[in-house]
Design a protein around this motif. Sequence first.
Motif, PDB file in Angstrom:
ATOM      1  N   GLU A  67     100.248  82.807   4.698  1.00  0.00           N
ATOM      2  CA  GLU A  67      99.613  82.283   5.904  1.00  0.00           C
ATOM      3  C   GLU A  67      98.939  80.933   5.629  1.00  0.00           C
ATOM      4  OE1 GLU A  67      96.948  85.345   7.116  1.00  0.00           O
ATOM      5  OE2 GLU A  67      98.542  86.663   7.863  1.00  0.00           O
ATOM      6  N   ALA A  68      98.312  80.813   4.470  1.00  0.00           N
ATOM      7  CA  ALA A  68      97.677  79.538   4.109  1.00  0.00           C
ATOM      8  C   ALA A  68      98.729  78.445   3.961  1.00  0.00           C
ATOM      9  CB  ALA A  68      96.883  79.699   2.820  1.00  0.00           C
ATOM     10  N   ASN A  69      99.867  78.796   3.378  1.00  0.00           N
ATOM     11  CA  ASN A  69     100.957  77.834   3.234  1.00  0.00           C
ATOM     12  C   ASN A  69     101.479  77.388   4.590  1.00  0.00           C
ATOM     13  OD1 ASN A  69     101.292  77.229   0.548  1.00  0.00           O
ATOM     14  ND2 ASN A  69     102.759  78.859   0.149  1.00  0.00           N
ATOM     15  N   GLU A  70     101.671  78.355   5.485  1.00  0.00           N
ATOM     16  CA  GLU A  70     102.188  78.037   6.813  1.00  0.00           C
ATOM     17  C   GLU A  70     101.221  77.137   7.574  1.00  0.00           C
ATOM     18  OE1 GLU A  70     102.893  81.767   8.653  1.00  0.00           O
ATOM     19  OE2 GLU A  70     104.616  82.267   7.382  1.00  0.00           O
ATOM     20  N   PHE A  71      99.935  77.387   7.436  1.00  0.00           N
ATOM     21  CA  PHE A  71      98.931  76.566   8.121  1.00  0.00           C
ATOM     22  C   PHE A  71      99.010  75.118   7.667  1.00  0.00           C
ATOM     23  CE2 PHE A  71      94.688  74.622   8.190  1.00  0.00           C
ATOM     24  CZ  PHE A  71      94.382  74.736   9.542  1.00  0.00           C
ATOM     25  N   ASN A  72      99.180  74.930   6.381  1.00  0.00           N
ATOM     26  CA  ASN A  72      99.196  73.568   5.859  1.00  0.00           C
ATOM     27  C   ASN A  72     100.562  72.896   5.954  1.00  0.00           C
ATOM     28  OD1 ASN A  72      96.476  73.049   5.102  1.00  0.00           O
ATOM     29  ND2 ASN A  72      96.704  74.517   3.435  1.00  0.00           N
ATOM     30  N   GLN A  73     101.549  73.609   6.521  1.00  0.00           N
ATOM     31  CA  GLN A  73     102.834  72.973   6.808  1.00  0.00           C
ATOM     32  C   GLN A  73     102.848  72.326   8.189  1.00  0.00           C
ATOM     33  OE1 GLN A  73     105.354  72.519   4.616  1.00  0.00           O
ATOM     34  NE2 GLN A  73     103.920  73.429   3.179  1.00  0.00           N
ATOM     35  N   LYS A  74     101.786  72.567   8.965  1.00  0.00           N
ATOM     36  CA  LYS A  74     101.696  71.938  10.278  1.00  0.00           C
ATOM     37  C   LYS A  74     101.573  70.425  10.110  1.00  0.00           C
ATOM     38  CE  LYS A  74      99.451  75.971  12.385  1.00  0.00           C
ATOM     39  NZ  LYS A  74      98.232  76.473  13.066  1.00  0.00           N
ATOM     40  N   PRO A  75     102.198  69.642  11.014  1.00  0.00           N
ATOM     41  CA  PRO A  75     102.187  68.180  10.870  1.00  0.00           C
ATOM     42  C   PRO A  75     100.799  67.582  10.752  1.00  0.00           C
ATOM     43  CG  PRO A  75     103.762  68.860  12.532  1.00  0.00           C
ATOM     44  CD  PRO A  75     103.010  70.094  12.151  1.00  0.00           C
TER      45      PRO A  75
END
Length: 239
Positions: free
Chosen positions: A181-189
């Motif tokens: 989830e932390a990875n996905e959050f920081n993949q946001k533009p």
Amino acid sequence: MSELLSFCTVCASNQNRSMEAHKLLKDAGYKVRSYGTGSAVRLPGPSIDKPNVFQFGTPYSTMREQLMKQDVRLHQANGVLKMIDRNEKIKGAPQRWPYIGQEPQTTEGLDFDIVFTCEERCFDAVVEDFMNRSYNDTSSNINRKLIHVINVEIRDDYDNALIGGQGILDLAQQLEKKMEEANEFNQKPDQKDSTSIQKNYDLFEDSIPDILAAWQKDHPLLPLLYSVCYNQSCDINGK
């Protein structure tokens, strides 16, 4: 195989509790190693005051051979032969925790993210070793690796190792999910920048106390201890 987090499981002899957790984590696709913190591997013997004692590094096949010569029925009944059969499918021999200054049994460094210990005295030994590594590191260029040490208190018998191992797997899955989830959050533009990797880990770390508290409610018979440690180097000797 999961690449986000790597794990280590630890008990006294690297024979029962740590190996059951090792098996479950490995079967689930996680990167995992296991160790024992004791001075030797101790297994049930003919009587309570006569355990079978082996040095770390003794192949599981050698243990089986000696135990079968001693008393096949006894070690079938007490589950030790079944335990050794399981262990041999995971690795060749029990390994001792690579204490600083100890002659290493492996070239692998302490490069895992999470250490699961299975007994409070093992937890204390691991945390103390990381403290000693920090104290003895005099290098000017220190690369601090954060390692989370979590103790799941498990009684040392075959049945409780099964229960405790499943509890450790459940906790590992929750930690891995939070890291995803932390990875996905920081993949946001709007979140991408040069420090995104550190942000991932900060978000993950901040969530750990809540994860542990929720897990403990679901596993009241497996008491938890938790400590954050630093390994100054991935070199197994702390150099």
